[in-house]
Motif scaffolding. Structure first.
Motif, PDB file in Angstrom:
ATOM      1  N   THR A  28     -45.132 -26.438 106.356  1.00 29.05           N
ATOM      2  CA  THR A  28     -45.006 -26.059 104.951  1.00 29.05           C
ATOM      3  C   THR A  28     -44.040 -24.888 104.834  1.00 29.05           C
ATOM      4  OG1 THR A  28     -46.962 -24.641 105.149  1.00 29.05           O
ATOM      5  CG2 THR A  28     -47.287 -26.859 104.271  1.00 29.05           C
ATOM      6  N   ARG A  29     -43.207 -24.943 103.812  1.00 24.63           N
ATOM      7  CA  ARG A  29     -42.185 -23.940 103.592  1.00 24.63           C
ATOM      8  C   ARG A  29     -42.530 -23.083 102.389  1.00 24.63           C
ATOM      9  NH1 ARG A  29     -40.498 -28.308 105.878  1.00 24.63           N
ATOM     10  NH2 ARG A  29     -38.694 -28.349 107.276  1.00 24.63           N
ATOM     11  N   ARG A  30     -42.204 -21.817 102.488  1.00 25.15           N
ATOM     12  CA  ARG A  30     -42.383 -20.905 101.361  1.00 25.15           C
ATOM     13  C   ARG A  30     -41.010 -20.455 100.909  1.00 25.15           C
ATOM     14  NH1 ARG A  30     -42.999 -15.261 100.347  1.00 25.15           N
ATOM     15  NH2 ARG A  30     -42.625 -14.798 102.547  1.00 25.15           N
ATOM     16  N   ASP A  31     -40.635 -20.880  99.721  1.00 24.39           N
ATOM     17  CA  ASP A  31     -39.362 -20.494  99.127  1.00 24.39           C
ATOM     18  C   ASP A  31     -39.497 -19.076  98.597  1.00 24.39           C
ATOM     19  OD1 ASP A  31     -37.100 -20.111  97.560  1.00 24.39           O
ATOM     20  OD2 ASP A  31     -37.054 -22.175  96.865  1.00 24.39           O
ATOM     21  N   LEU A  32     -38.687 -18.158  99.124  1.00 24.13           N
ATOM     22  CA  LEU A  32     -38.823 -16.756  98.731  1.00 24.13           C
ATOM     23  C   LEU A  32     -38.569 -16.549  97.242  1.00 24.13           C
ATOM     24  CD1 LEU A  32     -37.235 -14.744 101.682  1.00 24.13           C
ATOM     25  CD2 LEU A  32     -39.566 -15.558 101.384  1.00 24.13           C
ATOM     26  N   LEU A  33     -37.697 -17.351  96.651  1.00 26.02           N
ATOM     27  CA  LEU A  33     -37.420 -17.186  95.220  1.00 26.02           C
ATOM     28  C   LEU A  33     -38.645 -17.498  94.361  1.00 26.02           C
ATOM     29  CD1 LEU A  33     -33.814 -18.624  94.750  1.00 26.02           C
ATOM     30  CD2 LEU A  33     -34.538 -16.240  94.665  1.00 26.02           C
ATOM     31  N   GLU A  34     -39.575 -18.289  94.897  1.00 25.75           N
ATOM     32  CA  GLU A  34     -40.777 -18.630  94.134  1.00 25.75           C
ATOM     33  C   GLU A  34     -41.824 -17.528  94.195  1.00 25.75           C
ATOM     34  OE1 GLU A  34     -42.177 -22.349  95.580  1.00 25.75           O
ATOM     35  OE2 GLU A  34     -40.468 -23.502  94.787  1.00 25.75           O
ATOM     36  N   THR A  35     -41.682 -16.615  95.128  1.00 22.17           N
ATOM     37  CA  THR A  35     -42.703 -15.573  95.295  1.00 22.17           C
ATOM     38  C   THR A  35     -42.189 -14.173  95.020  1.00 22.17           C
ATOM     39  OG1 THR A  35     -42.206 -15.459  97.673  1.00 22.17           O
ATOM     40  CG2 THR A  35     -43.974 -16.948  96.987  1.00 22.17           C
ATOM     41  N   LEU A  36     -40.871 -13.983  95.087  1.00 21.48           N
ATOM     42  CA  LEU A  36     -40.320 -12.652  94.861  1.00 21.48           C
ATOM     43  C   LEU A  36     -40.062 -12.441  93.368  1.00 21.48           C
ATOM     44  CD1 LEU A  36     -37.663 -12.257  97.704  1.00 21.48           C
ATOM     45  CD2 LEU A  36     -39.802 -11.007  97.490  1.00 21.48           C
ATOM     46  N   PRO A  37     -40.633 -11.409  92.756  1.00 19.99           N
ATOM     47  CA  PRO A  37     -40.282 -11.106  91.364  1.00 19.99           C
ATOM     48  C   PRO A  37     -38.830 -10.648  91.283  1.00 19.99           C
ATOM     49  CG  PRO A  37     -41.662  -9.366  92.300  1.00 19.99           C
ATOM     50  CD  PRO A  37     -41.627 -10.469  93.308  1.00 19.99           C
ATOM     51  N   PRO A  38     -38.211 -10.789  90.124  1.00 21.67           N
ATOM     52  CA  PRO A  38     -36.779 -10.453  89.984  1.00 21.67           C
ATOM     53  C   PRO A  38     -36.423  -9.057  90.474  1.00 21.67           C
ATOM     54  CG  PRO A  38     -37.536 -11.619  88.044  1.00 21.67           C
ATOM     55  CD  PRO A  38     -38.761 -11.366  88.875  1.00 21.67           C
ATOM     56  N   GLU A  39     -37.310  -8.073  90.278  1.00 24.59           N
ATOM     57  CA  GLU A  39     -36.969  -6.709  90.675  1.00 24.59           C
ATOM     58  C   GLU A  39     -36.916  -6.530  92.194  1.00 24.59           C
ATOM     59  OE1 GLU A  39     -41.429  -6.838  89.737  1.00 24.59           O
ATOM     60  OE2 GLU A  39     -39.549  -7.588  88.871  1.00 24.59           O
ATOM     61  N   GLN A  40     -37.455  -7.502  92.954  1.00 23.03           N
ATOM     62  CA  GLN A  40     -37.414  -7.424  94.410  1.00 23.03           C
ATOM     63  C   GLN A  40     -36.310  -8.299  95.012  1.00 23.03           C
ATOM     64  OE1 GLN A  40     -41.226  -7.959  96.337  1.00 23.03           O
ATOM     65  NE2 GLN A  40     -42.316  -6.831  94.744  1.00 23.03           N
ATOM     66  N   ARG A  41     -35.496  -8.896  94.173  1.00 18.54           N
ATOM     67  CA  ARG A  41     -34.430  -9.756  94.665  1.00 18.54           C
ATOM     68  C   ARG A  41     -33.199  -8.936  95.000  1.00 18.54           C
ATOM     69  NH1 ARG A  41     -35.112 -14.836  90.407  1.00 18.54           N
ATOM     70  NH2 ARG A  41     -37.151 -15.516  91.207  1.00 18.54           N
ATOM     71  N   ARG A  42     -33.366  -8.073  95.971  1.00 12.06           N
ATOM     72  CA  ARG A  42     -32.277  -7.245  96.477  1.00 12.06           C
ATOM     73  C   ARG A  42     -32.614  -6.851  97.912  1.00 12.06           C
ATOM     74  NH1 ARG A  42     -35.130  -3.973  92.808  1.00 12.06           N
ATOM     75  NH2 ARG A  42     -36.144  -2.176  93.778  1.00 12.06           N
ATOM     76  N   GLY A  43     -31.626  -6.394  98.635  1.00 11.55           N
ATOM     77  CA  GLY A  43     -31.856  -5.983 100.017  1.00 11.55           C
ATOM     78  C   GLY A  43     -32.083  -7.154 100.954  1.00 11.55           C
ATOM     79  N   LEU A  44     -32.696  -6.854 102.099  1.00 20.39           N
ATOM     80  CA  LEU A  44     -32.886  -7.842 103.157  1.00 20.39           C
ATOM     81  C   LEU A  44     -34.296  -8.424 103.123  1.00 20.39           C
ATOM     82  CD1 LEU A  44     -31.181  -6.142 106.242  1.00 20.39           C
ATOM     83  CD2 LEU A  44     -30.202  -7.734 104.589  1.00 20.39           C
ATOM     84  N   HIS A  45     -34.361  -9.731 103.414  1.00 24.97           N
ATOM     85  CA  HIS A  45     -35.644 -10.412 103.500  1.00 24.97           C
ATOM     86  C   HIS A  45     -35.638 -11.295 104.745  1.00 24.97           C
ATOM     87  CE1 HIS A  45     -37.009  -9.189  99.463  1.00 24.97           C
ATOM     88  NE2 HIS A  45     -35.722  -9.255  99.158  1.00 24.97           N
ATOM     89  N   PRO A  46     -36.603 -11.098 105.646  1.00 23.85           N
ATOM     90  CA  PRO A  46     -36.656 -11.924 106.857  1.00 23.85           C
ATOM     91  C   PRO A  46     -37.002 -13.366 106.532  1.00 23.85           C
ATOM     92  CG  PRO A  46     -38.592 -10.502 106.717  1.00 23.85           C
ATOM     93  CD  PRO A  46     -37.673 -10.085 105.610  1.00 23.85           C
ATOM     94  N   VAL A  47     -36.341 -14.294 107.214  1.00 25.14           N
ATOM     95  CA  VAL A  47     -36.557 -15.720 107.004  1.00 25.14           C
ATOM     96  C   VAL A  47     -36.678 -16.418 108.356  1.00 25.14           C
ATOM     97  CG1 VAL A  47     -35.385 -15.784 104.776  1.00 25.14           C
ATOM     98  CG2 VAL A  47     -34.059 -16.114 106.869  1.00 25.14           C
ATOM     99  N   THR A  48     -37.131 -17.676 108.318  1.00 28.09           N
ATOM    100  CA  THR A  48     -37.272 -18.450 109.552  1.00 28.09           C
ATOM    101  C   THR A  48     -35.931 -18.957 110.050  1.00 28.09           C
ATOM    102  OG1 THR A  48     -39.508 -19.134 108.909  1.00 28.09           O
ATOM    103  CG2 THR A  48     -38.421 -20.424 110.617  1.00 28.09           C
TER     104      THR A  48
END
Length: 279
Positions: free
Chosen positions: A138-158
């Protein structure tokens, strides 16, 4: 020095727009390598006439994405590249895209970096990386869980796609090039970044670096819009097939932890067999 590698096959208008966007970058501290894999629409002539600054490598039409990228990377390394970025020709780069990637790379010199993708027609984010639970596939799309104000900087991914993928030379020297023998087209980018992560290199999506893409122009979307038995066969077995069972098997055997592999394979096969008709 950063070298940007762009594999192309026809669609010269996309290539022109992509290269024009690179000409508008706020930094010039990079070079571009285009790998033209036997285009028949005048791409080669356009590159020579209108983009003389581009380094050109040529194929015979049988490279596909992975071998084309590898050819460009070899040229970049021979030219002395300290960083290589793979970039598809059907993207437009924001003016500060390269600068934002290089700023983060300076702070995280061993990290593999991707970018936030926007829909070129709406400007809305469409892809910001994902994490995968190997146990359940199962995949978790970060855009579905990150609120707009957190859509900046680095985010670890698989893992990351090859659209705007920055790879330090140290990663290339440690794990080699993309797996063109087993993954000639799809999944080679997800595989490469998964292998890099397993070797201890951080893999991040950089939300401050932005690309614009054409979601409806991807090969998978075009195939699904033209559903047919032939399209279904190509989906499952063609080199460009997004549900290619052989590619998925190679990817799984290389990257899935062994305890989770049987379920991961069965679940993945089922999704590919029925998914063509559900999307």
């Amino acid at each position: 020095m950063l070298y940007i590698v762009i594999p192309v096959f026809n669609r010269k208008d996309f290539t022109r727009a992509c290269l024009d966007s690179l000409r508008q970058q706020t930094t010039t501290a990079f070079r571009v390598v285009v790998v033209d894999d036997g285009s028949t629409d005048g791409t080669g002539q356009m590159l020579c006439q209108d983009f003389p600054e581009v380094l050109l490598e040529e194929g015979d039409g049988n490279l596909f994405w992975t071998a084309g990228v590898n050819l460009g990377i070899r040229r970049a390394l021979a030219e002395g590249a300290t960083q290589v970025m793979t970039l598809n020709n059907d993207v437009l780069t924001a003016p500060d895209f390269v600068a934002q990637m290089q700023a983060v790379a300076a702070q995280h010199p061993t990290a593999v970096l991707g970018a936030l993708e926007l829909d070129v027609s709406t400007g809305q984010p469409v892809y910001g990386g994902e994490t995968l639970d190997w146990r359940t596939n199962t995949r978790r799309d970060l855009l579905e869980t990150l609120p707009p104000e957190q859509r900046r900087g680095l985010h670890p991914v698989t893992y990351l796609p090859g659209r705007g993928l920055l790879i330090p030379r140290r990663v290339l020297e440690t794990i080699g090039l993309f797996d063109e023998k087993r993954l000639p087209h799809y999944l080679a980018d997800f595989d490469y970044t998964s292998v890099a992560r397993r070797h201890g290199f951080p893999v991040y999506c950089n939300y401050d670096a932005r690309l614009s893409t054409y979601p409806e122009e991807s090969g998978q979307e075009i195939t699904r819009r033209q559903r047919s038995l032939r399209g279904y066969y190509q989906h499952l077995f063609g080199i460009r097939g997004g549900g290619n069972l052989r590619n998925f098997t190679h990817f799984s055997l290389k990257n899935c932890p062994r305890p989770y592999l049987p379920y991961f394979l069965l679940n993945g096969y089922a999704r590919r067999l029925v998914g063509y008709f559900l999307h």
